[in-house]
Design an enzyme around this catalytic site. Structure first.
Site, short mmCIF file in Angstrom:
data_model
loop_
_atom_site.label_atom_id
_atom_site.label_comp_id
_atom_site.label_asym_id
_atom_site.label_seq_id
_atom_site.Cartn_x
_atom_site.Cartn_y
_atom_site.Cartn_z
N SER A 131 48.74 39.27 29.18
CA SER A 131 49.43 39.35 30.46
C SER A 131 50.74 38.59 30.37
O SER A 131 50.91 37.73 29.49
CB SER A 131 48.54 38.73 31.55
OG SER A 131 49.27 38.40 32.71
N TYR A 144 44.18 31.03 35.34
CA TYR A 144 44.30 32.32 34.67
C TYR A 144 45.34 32.24 33.55
O TYR A 144 45.10 32.69 32.43
CB TYR A 144 44.69 33.39 35.68
CG TYR A 144 44.89 34.77 35.09
CD1 TYR A 144 43.81 35.52 34.66
CD2 TYR A 144 46.17 35.32 34.98
CE1 TYR A 144 44.00 36.80 34.12
CE2 TYR A 144 46.37 36.58 34.45
CZ TYR A 144 45.28 37.32 34.02
OH TYR A 144 45.47 38.58 33.49
N LYS A 148 45.12 32.80 29.40
CA LYS A 148 45.94 33.79 28.70
C LYS A 148 46.89 33.14 27.68
O LYS A 148 47.20 33.75 26.65
CB LYS A 148 46.72 34.62 29.72
CG LYS A 148 45.84 35.53 30.56
CD LYS A 148 45.08 36.53 29.69
CE LYS A 148 44.33 37.55 30.51
NZ LYS A 148 43.66 38.57 29.66
N THR A 179 45.07 48.56 38.69
CA THR A 179 43.64 48.43 38.43
C THR A 179 42.98 47.69 39.59
O THR A 179 43.65 47.19 40.50
CB THR A 179 43.40 47.65 37.14
OG1 THR A 179 43.92 46.31 37.30
CG2 THR A 179 44.07 48.31 35.94
#
Length: 229
Positions: A131, A144, A148, A179
């Site tokens: 990402s 998050y 990543k 998504t």
């Protein structure tokens, strides 16, 4: 044709990657935690098999892979599964950190480790679907982004360690993709989710496939995919 393992195969990017690889005639091992959804996908993609595994529990990966039986060689491993939780660091409990790191990093490392002998045998290719958060961190995206950033380090180290064994490694850094994860982000942000504004999962899958199909005289190490204009 080759053999590929795809995680997060029942939806989103993972599903799009699996469909494209199947169209190319490759054999697939579809990985996910929902056995029923995997069984349905097997019917749609004849010749594929399932790997039922919960990435939230990395300790279960090795026995799950062993249950597949002999896997002498593996042409590719595409890590598409992922999880997200947003919030200020001051309000993020340790369990959120543990869960995100388990799914987005620890389980990825463990599955790669377990499959390395088969990947080495085929001089295979490992793709990490990352990402933009693996390159930079924004407020309320700390946990998050940390997972990543760790994924980026894992990919870079693996590339250096396995180069002599002929293994290629690609990190794909994504902008916003249409998504269910994106829907969850919009719910957190309190904004309306309009899929037409974002990248289609199949477009990401095409970028992944391009890296996988690059001739052996080159290695696509990093790809950045952003929404178009």
């Amino acid at each position: 044709m080759g053999t590929y393992v795809v995680t997060g195969a029942t939806r989103g990017i993972g599903l799009a990657v699996a469909e494209l690889l199947h169209e190319r005639g490759h054999d697939l091992v579809l990985a996910g935690r929902n056995a029923e959804a995997l069984a349905e996908l097997e019917k749609r993609l004849p010749g594929s098999s399932s790997l039922v595994v919960d990435l939230r529990a990395p300790e279960g990966i090795e026995p799950a892979v062993a249950g597949l039986g002999p896997l002498p060689s593996l042409d590719g491993l595409v890590h598409s599964a992922g999880a997200i939780e947003l919030g200020e660091i001051a309000k993020t409990p340790y369990q959120v950190w543990q869960d995100l790191l388990a799914v987005n990093l620890v389980a990825v490392a463990e599955l790669t480790r377990v499959l390395l002998p088969a990947l080495r045998a085929a001089r295979g290719h490992v793709v990490f679907v990352n990402s933009g958060s693996g390159l930079r961190a924004k407020p309320e995206w700390g946990a998050y982004a940390a997972s990543k950033h760790g994924l980026r380090a894992l990919a870079d180290a693996l590339r250096e360690e396995e180069h002599a064994n002929g293994i290629r490694v690609t990190s794909v850094y994504l902008g916003r993709v249409a998504t269910e994860m994106q829907r969850k982000i919009h719910e957190y942000e309190g904004s309306e989710f309009d899929p037409s504004k974002y990248i289609e999962p199949r477009t990401v899958a095409l970028a992944v496939l391009a890296a996988l199909e690059t001739p052996r005289d080159a290695e696509v190490t990093e790809v950045t995919v952003r929404p178009g204009v």
